[in-house]
Write a protein that holds these residues in place. Structure first.
Motif, PDB file in Angstrom:
ATOM      1  N   LYS A 107       1.008  -1.161   0.107  1.00  0.00           N
ATOM      2  CA  LYS A 107      -0.041   0.000   0.220  1.00  0.00           C
ATOM      3  C   LYS A 107       0.973   1.117  -0.012  1.00  0.00           C
ATOM      4  O   LYS A 107       1.944   1.161   0.540  1.00  0.00           O
ATOM      5  CB  LYS A 107      -0.945   0.001   1.387  1.00  0.00           C
ATOM      6  CG  LYS A 107      -1.696  -1.098   1.392  1.00  0.00           C
ATOM      7  CD  LYS A 107      -2.526  -1.297   2.707  1.00  0.00           C
ATOM      8  CE  LYS A 107      -3.671  -2.349   2.751  1.00  0.00           C
ATOM      9  NZ  LYS A 107      -4.260  -2.071   3.940  1.00  0.00           N
ATOM     10  N   GLN A 108       0.408   2.155  -0.413  1.00  0.00           N
ATOM     11  CA  GLN A 108       1.199   3.559  -0.702  1.00  0.00           C
ATOM     12  C   GLN A 108       0.866   4.344   0.702  1.00  0.00           C
ATOM     13  O   GLN A 108      -0.507   4.329   0.900  1.00  0.00           O
ATOM     14  CB  GLN A 108       0.687   4.432  -1.847  1.00  0.00           C
ATOM     15  CG  GLN A 108       1.458   3.783  -3.247  1.00  0.00           C
ATOM     16  CD  GLN A 108       1.236   4.878  -4.376  1.00  0.00           C
ATOM     17  OE1 GLN A 108       0.054   5.044  -4.875  1.00  0.00           O
ATOM     18  NE2 GLN A 108       2.353   5.082  -4.835  1.00  0.00           N
ATOM     19  N   PHE A 109       1.773   5.079   1.013  1.00  0.00           N
ATOM     20  CA  PHE A 109       1.744   5.804   2.338  1.00  0.00           C
ATOM     21  C   PHE A 109       2.642   7.166   2.043  1.00  0.00           C
ATOM     22  O   PHE A 109       3.759   7.201   1.400  1.00  0.00           O
ATOM     23  CB  PHE A 109       2.171   5.106   3.459  1.00  0.00           C
ATOM     24  CG  PHE A 109       1.211   4.199   4.228  1.00  0.00           C
ATOM     25  CD1 PHE A 109       0.246   4.376   5.009  1.00  0.00           C
ATOM     26  CD2 PHE A 109       1.599   2.966   3.689  1.00  0.00           C
ATOM     27  CE1 PHE A 109      -0.483   3.206   5.283  1.00  0.00           C
ATOM     28  CE2 PHE A 109       0.677   1.801   4.022  1.00  0.00           C
ATOM     29  CZ  PHE A 109      -0.524   1.760   4.919  1.00  0.00           C
ATOM     30  N   GLU A 110       1.948   8.303   2.623  1.00  0.00           N
ATOM     31  CA  GLU A 110       2.563   9.458   2.463  1.00  0.00           C
ATOM     32  C   GLU A 110       3.298  10.016   3.756  1.00  0.00           C
ATOM     33  O   GLU A 110       4.086  10.778   3.802  1.00  0.00           O
ATOM     34  CB  GLU A 110       1.478  10.581   1.889  1.00  0.00           C
ATOM     35  CG  GLU A 110       0.940  10.634   0.678  1.00  0.00           C
ATOM     36  CD  GLU A 110       0.157  11.571   0.288  1.00  0.00           C
ATOM     37  OE1 GLU A 110      -0.221  12.277   1.108  1.00  0.00           O
ATOM     38  OE2 GLU A 110      -0.172  11.500  -0.951  1.00  0.00           O
ATOM     39  N   HIS A 111       2.894   9.219   4.920  1.00  0.00           N
ATOM     40  CA  HIS A 111       3.489   9.754   6.003  1.00  0.00           C
ATOM     41  C   HIS A 111       4.089   8.474   6.938  1.00  0.00           C
ATOM     42  O   HIS A 111       3.644   7.344   6.706  1.00  0.00           O
ATOM     43  CB  HIS A 111       2.482  10.344   7.001  1.00  0.00           C
ATOM     44  CG  HIS A 111       1.913  11.746   6.560  1.00  0.00           C
ATOM     45  ND1 HIS A 111       1.140  11.794   5.577  1.00  0.00           N
ATOM     46  CD2 HIS A 111       2.256  12.834   6.757  1.00  0.00           C
ATOM     47  CE1 HIS A 111       0.687  13.070   5.082  1.00  0.00           C
ATOM     48  NE2 HIS A 111       1.670  13.887   5.929  1.00  0.00           N
ATOM     49  N   VAL A 112       4.934   8.501   7.640  1.00  0.00           N
ATOM     50  CA  VAL A 112       5.365   7.446   8.615  1.00  0.00           C
ATOM     51  C   VAL A 112       5.198   7.888   9.920  1.00  0.00           C
ATOM     52  O   VAL A 112       5.315   8.976  10.385  1.00  0.00           O
ATOM     53  CB  VAL A 112       6.903   7.119   8.186  1.00  0.00           C
ATOM     54  CG1 VAL A 112       7.882   8.238   8.635  1.00  0.00           C
ATOM     55  CG2 VAL A 112       7.318   5.942   9.180  1.00  0.00           C
ATOM     56  N   ILE A 113       4.992   6.939  10.834  1.00  0.00           N
ATOM     57  CA  ILE A 113       4.772   7.326  12.219  1.00  0.00           C
ATOM     58  C   ILE A 113       5.852   6.753  13.177  1.00  0.00           C
ATOM     59  O   ILE A 113       6.252   5.630  12.928  1.00  0.00           O
ATOM     60  CB  ILE A 113       3.529   6.623  12.888  1.00  0.00           C
ATOM     61  CG1 ILE A 113       2.287   7.157  12.072  1.00  0.00           C
ATOM     62  CG2 ILE A 113       3.126   6.807  14.408  1.00  0.00           C
ATOM     63  CD1 ILE A 113       0.671   6.312  12.232  1.00  0.00           C
ATOM     64  N   ILE A 114       6.471   7.592  14.023  1.00  0.00           N
ATOM     65  CA  ILE A 114       7.586   7.383  14.664  1.00  0.00           C
ATOM     66  C   ILE A 114       7.442   7.611  16.080  1.00  0.00           C
ATOM     67  O   ILE A 114       6.702   8.646  16.673  1.00  0.00           O
ATOM     68  CB  ILE A 114       8.698   8.445  14.183  1.00  0.00           C
ATOM     69  CG1 ILE A 114       9.099   8.462  12.812  1.00  0.00           C
ATOM     70  CG2 ILE A 114      10.121   8.185  14.894  1.00  0.00           C
ATOM     71  CD1 ILE A 114       9.442   7.261  11.969  1.00  0.00           C
ATOM     72  N   ALA A 115       7.950   6.675  17.032  1.00  0.00           N
ATOM     73  CA  ALA A 115       7.991   7.070  18.444  1.00  0.00           C
ATOM     74  C   ALA A 115       9.303   6.400  19.021  1.00  0.00           C
ATOM     75  O   ALA A 115       9.999   5.626  18.304  1.00  0.00           O
ATOM     76  CB  ALA A 115       6.878   6.187  19.057  1.00  0.00           C
ATOM     77  N   THR A 116       9.822   6.905  20.058  1.00  0.00           N
ATOM     78  CA  THR A 116      11.056   6.415  20.730  1.00  0.00           C
ATOM     79  C   THR A 116      10.743   5.054  21.404  1.00  0.00           C
ATOM     80  O   THR A 116      11.617   4.166  21.663  1.00  0.00           O
ATOM     81  CB  THR A 116      11.477   7.328  21.752  1.00  0.00           C
ATOM     82  OG1 THR A 116      10.355   7.502  22.798  1.00  0.00           O
ATOM     83  CG2 THR A 116      11.896   8.646  21.089  1.00  0.00           C
ATOM     84  N   SER A 117       9.345   4.690  21.606  1.00  0.00           N
ATOM     85  CA  SER A 117       8.996   3.341  22.162  1.00  0.00           C
ATOM     86  C   SER A 117       7.525   3.226  21.756  1.00  0.00           C
ATOM     87  O   SER A 117       6.779   3.925  21.469  1.00  0.00           O
ATOM     88  CB  SER A 117       9.426   3.266  23.773  1.00  0.00           C
ATOM     89  OG  SER A 117       8.331   4.017  24.270  1.00  0.00           O
ATOM     90  N   GLU A 118       7.378   1.760  21.935  1.00  0.00           N
ATOM     91  CA  GLU A 118       5.928   1.614  21.450  1.00  0.00           C
ATOM     92  C   GLU A 118       5.060   1.876  22.520  1.00  0.00           C
ATOM     93  O   GLU A 118       3.736   1.889  22.283  1.00  0.00           O
ATOM     94  CB  GLU A 118       5.974  -0.154  21.576  1.00  0.00           C
ATOM     95  CG  GLU A 118       6.654  -0.723  20.226  1.00  0.00           C
ATOM     96  CD  GLU A 118       6.518  -2.205  20.428  1.00  0.00           C
ATOM     97  OE1 GLU A 118       5.845  -2.933  21.228  1.00  0.00           O
ATOM     98  OE2 GLU A 118       7.182  -2.979  19.752  1.00  0.00           O
ATOM     99  N   GLU A 119       5.472   2.234  23.723  1.00  0.00           N
ATOM    100  CA  GLU A 119       4.605   2.435  24.869  1.00  0.00           C
ATOM    101  C   GLU A 119       4.543   4.415  24.759  1.00  0.00           C
ATOM    102  O   GLU A 119       3.524   4.671  25.515  1.00  0.00           O
ATOM    103  CB  GLU A 119       5.003   2.161  26.238  1.00  0.00           C
ATOM    104  CG  GLU A 119       4.854   1.004  26.465  1.00  0.00           C
ATOM    105  CD  GLU A 119       6.036   0.053  26.009  1.00  0.00           C
ATOM    106  OE1 GLU A 119       7.095   0.775  25.478  1.00  0.00           O
ATOM    107  OE2 GLU A 119       5.674  -1.227  25.649  1.00  0.00           O
ATOM    108  N   ASP A 120       5.240   4.890  24.100  1.00  0.00           N
ATOM    109  CA  ASP A 120       5.191   6.448  24.013  1.00  0.00           C
ATOM    110  C   ASP A 120       3.662   6.907  23.578  1.00  0.00           C
ATOM    111  O   ASP A 120       3.235   6.583  22.599  1.00  0.00           O
ATOM    112  CB  ASP A 120       6.196   6.956  22.974  1.00  0.00           C
ATOM    113  CG  ASP A 120       6.390   8.430  23.304  1.00  0.00           C
ATOM    114  OD1 ASP A 120       5.445   9.185  23.136  1.00  0.00           O
ATOM    115  OD2 ASP A 120       7.623   8.541  23.342  1.00  0.00           O
TER     116      ASP A 120
END
Length: 228
Positions: free
Chosen positions: A181-194
């Protein structure tokens, strides 16, 4: 003759009684103001002066006031100690980096293997540590959009402050064919619980299928994502 003597004697007795009464009044008169009026006026200014000057009364109340003052001083000191985190200046405390402590950029790298380079830098005035070695990276909200860690690179922990940066590499498509699938954004976090992940715009709209991500590193050549 007797009646005159009796009358004179009665007058003398009456005069003596009046003199005695006057003497008693004169003797008692000055003492009354001293015991009442003077005493009242001297105690009243003393009480008012004590209230104005904040003097502690004698007895058990003085230690009580001293204790309250010490407690207030400690409480004020505690609030002062916390003032640094409330203003956002977290430098020098050695806390873990939260996602909202960092600024992220994502760039396209064509060589030696095409991938996206994720760069993290501490915001102004913040010093923190990347205690979790691998960033949490996902595309969309579905489980199949979560990037799997490949364990490449890595330093633990990485201190971020000022101009220092950390890198991670992302390969958005590790499968053959046209799937994904195409995406225009990526989701970033320093940890899975952030609780405060960041959504970063990508340079283009890539097709994503079974993405992978490397560990954080301070060396760019260590974060070229490869399937192992």
């Amino acid at each position: 003759m007797r009646s005159r003597l009796a009358t004179r004697s009665a007058r003398l007795v009456l005069a003596a009684a009046v003199v005695t009464a006057l003497a008693a009044t004169t003797a008692c008169g000055p003492e009354d103001p001293t015991e009442n009026g003077a005493a009242a006026s001297s105690s009243s200014p003393s009480a008012e002066g004590g209230a104005d000057k904040g003097e502690a009364p004698s007895g058990d109340s003085a230690p009580s006031e001293t204790g309250t003052s010490a407690s207030g001083s400690n409480s004020t000191g505690g609030a002062g100690d916390k003032g640094g985190s409330s203003t956002g200046d977290k430098s020098g405390y050695g806390q873990s980096c939260g996602t909202n402590d960092l600024d992220f950029t994502v760039t396209w790298e064509a060589q030696p293997i095409s991938h996206y380079l994720l760069t993290a830098k501490a915001k102004s005035g913040i010093t923190c540590y990347l205690d979790v070695n691998t960033p949490s990276v996902s595309f969309g909200s579905a489980a199949d959009g979560v990037a799997s860690p490949v364990g490449q690179g890595g330093e633990d922990p990485i201190k971020l402050s000022g101009s220092s940066v950390a890198y991670a590499g992302i390969n958005v498509k590790t499968t053959e064919g046209d799937g994904g699938k195409q995406f225009e954004h990526v989701i970033i976090a320093t940890s899975e619980e952030d609780p405060n992940p960041a959504q970063i715009e990508l340079p283009d709209a890539p097709t994503v299928d079974k993405p992978i991500v490397t560990n954080w590193s301070t060396k760019r050549d260590e974060v070229i994502p490869r399937i192992v």
